[in-house]
Design an enzyme around this catalytic site. Structure first.
Site, PDB file in Angstrom:
ATOM      1  N   LYS A   1     -24.330   9.899  60.113  1.00  0.00           N
ATOM      2  CA  LYS A   1     -24.033   9.041  61.262  1.00  0.00           C
ATOM      3  C   LYS A   1     -22.572   8.606  61.261  1.00  0.00           C
ATOM      4  O   LYS A   1     -21.898   8.646  60.230  1.00  0.00           O
ATOM      5  CB  LYS A   1     -24.991   7.863  61.335  1.00  0.00           C
ATOM      6  CG  LYS A   1     -24.921   6.884  60.217  1.00  0.00           C
ATOM      7  CD  LYS A   1     -25.880   5.737  60.528  1.00  0.00           C
ATOM      8  CE  LYS A   1     -25.514   4.559  59.648  1.00  0.00           C
ATOM      9  NZ  LYS A   1     -26.390   3.448  59.689  1.00  0.00           N
TER      10      LYS A   1
ATOM     11  N   LYS B   1     -27.788  -2.510  48.017  1.00  0.00           N
ATOM     12  CA  LYS B   1     -26.464  -3.095  47.797  1.00  0.00           C
ATOM     13  C   LYS B   1     -26.216  -3.414  46.334  1.00  0.00           C
ATOM     14  O   LYS B   1     -25.080  -3.303  45.870  1.00  0.00           O
ATOM     15  CB  LYS B   1     -26.256  -4.326  48.677  1.00  0.00           C
ATOM     16  CG  LYS B   1     -26.201  -3.948  50.144  1.00  0.00           C
ATOM     17  CD  LYS B   1     -25.373  -4.887  50.965  1.00  0.00           C
ATOM     18  CE  LYS B   1     -25.131  -4.286  52.348  1.00  0.00           C
ATOM     19  NZ  LYS B   1     -24.532  -5.223  53.280  1.00  0.00           N
TER      20      LYS B   1
ATOM     21  N   LYS C   1     -17.835   3.882  59.034  1.00  0.00           N
ATOM     22  CA  LYS C   1     -16.530   3.662  58.426  1.00  0.00           C
ATOM     23  C   LYS C   1     -16.534   4.032  56.951  1.00  0.00           C
ATOM     24  O   LYS C   1     -15.525   4.458  56.410  1.00  0.00           O
ATOM     25  CB  LYS C   1     -16.139   2.182  58.559  1.00  0.00           C
ATOM     26  CG  LYS C   1     -15.587   1.860  59.928  1.00  0.00           C
ATOM     27  CD  LYS C   1     -15.298   0.394  60.065  1.00  0.00           C
ATOM     28  CE  LYS C   1     -16.575  -0.402  60.022  1.00  0.00           C
ATOM     29  NZ  LYS C   1     -16.681  -1.467  61.002  1.00  0.00           N
TER      30      LYS C   1
END
Ligand code: TRP
Length: 337
Positions: free
Chosen positions: A199, A112, A202
């Site tokens: 996969k 991240k 979003k």
């Protein structure tokens, strides 16, 4: 009667719920409710660790609550994290039982922070992002969870939760916290129908996920345009796109259709359009059920919100009890409540 084992899991409020989320996690959460004492949190404090918009955060938090209820989670099992501030206070106590070095080595933190850097000049890496797993440990340990249903990507965070529990227990000279275990259930790994090599998610954009509340037309369109053969699958092997469609059928528990179409496939007679129709029918059946339930909830928005505020206040009592005991053990004075 023996006390039921405690299950706890949480999810970040991040907009639409897709079939990857549903089949990969939520459906399992729904089923666990029959067997265990389950608590499920919508973790809005965690959602502040990456750049975010306050308005969106509020909207997404309620949207997720409604989506969870519509897909089968009992309202009384749901809490909103910020309605139980004890999580944040326990996180502080746990910070003092957490190795800084271990936090910097967390894979999710590294991923991240890298993502944040890519976002550009005004991105910054907050201390909250580093501390994320300690708050997660507080979520888990404050309810003395026995099992935590999560994906394998969360194993490092679960290990940290156990380390914190153990260090706390050692410090206070008492086996106070139960060491939580991750609960891995065999769940379908749903892939994007537009690109079955990745996969369903979003982050890759709208065509890469199918919303569980999408209307019939949209679902049929997305399944009709699903990639089947790309021509590069070795002879005698099933292509990832076809595999994914079979997986969706199985996840929707359409075992008869699955068996019949698989027989066709093995006999070299499968028509992709039949497979796609079967998958679309199955997904539409599920989404229609969810849409109906959500409409009902939407017509009682206020009551639903009050119900969740109430359930959070009931769940909060358990958190308060744990925090009180922790503060006593840690040598801190307690507020009377
Ligand atoms: N980190 C988890 C995820 O990204 C979300 C989460 C926060 C969580 N607190 C938790 C999961 C407690 C399980 C238990 O999926």
């Amino acid at each position: 009667m023996e006390k039921k084992k405690q299950i706890l899991s949480c999810i970040q409020p991040t907009g639409d719920m897709h079939f990857g989320n549903y089949f990969g996690a939520i459906k399992n959460w729904v089923e666990l409710q029959d067997q265990y004492d389950c608590i499920y949190g919508v973790v809005n404090y965690h959602a502040m660790t990456m750049p975010y918009s306050p308005k969106k955060l509020r909207e997404n938090t309620w949207a997720l609550v409604f989506n969870l209820i519509a897909t089968g989670i009992k309202p009384e099992s749901i809490f909103i994290q910020s309605l139980i501030p004890e999580h944040a206070e326990l996180c502080w106590v746990f910070n003092c039982f957490t190795s800084y070095g271990q936090l910097t080595r967390m894979t999710q933190f590294k991923d991240k922070s890298a993502q944040n850097k890519e976002l550009g000049a005004d991105s910054f890496i907050s201390a909250g992002l580093l501390d994320y797993p300690v708050l997660q440990a507080a979520d888990i340990l404050i309810y003395k969870a026995d099992y935590v249903p999560v994906g394998v990507d969360q194993e490092q965070h679960l290990e940290l939760s156990r380390n914190i529990a153990q260090r706390f227990n050692n410090q206070v000279g008492k086996e106070y916290f139960v060491l939580p275990e991750s609960l891995y259930t065999e769940v379908p790994k749903v892939r994007s129908t537009a690109d079955p090599t990745r996969k369903m998610s979003k982050s890759a954009g709208e065509k890469h996920y199918i919303n569980v509340f999408a209307d019939e037309k949209r679902i049929r369109k997305q399944i009709r345009s699903a990639v089947t053969d790309t021509g590069d699958t070795p002879e005698g092997k099933m292509s990832p796109g076809v595999q994914n469609l079979f997986e969706l059928l199985k996840a929707s528990e359409k075992m008869e259709a699955h068996a019949q179409l698989m027989k066709d496939y093995e006999g070299g007679q499968l028509k992709y359009v039949d497979l796609k129709d079967a998958v679309a029918d199955a997904l539409v059946e599920i989404s229609q059920r969810f849409i109906a339930k959500k409409e009902e909830l939407n017509s009682n928005k206020k009551e639903v919100k009050n119900q969740i505020k109430y359930s959070s206040s009931i769940i909060r009592q358990r958190a308060q009890q744990t925090l009180k005991e922790v503060k006593d053990l840690a040598g801190l004075m307690n507020v009377k409540f």
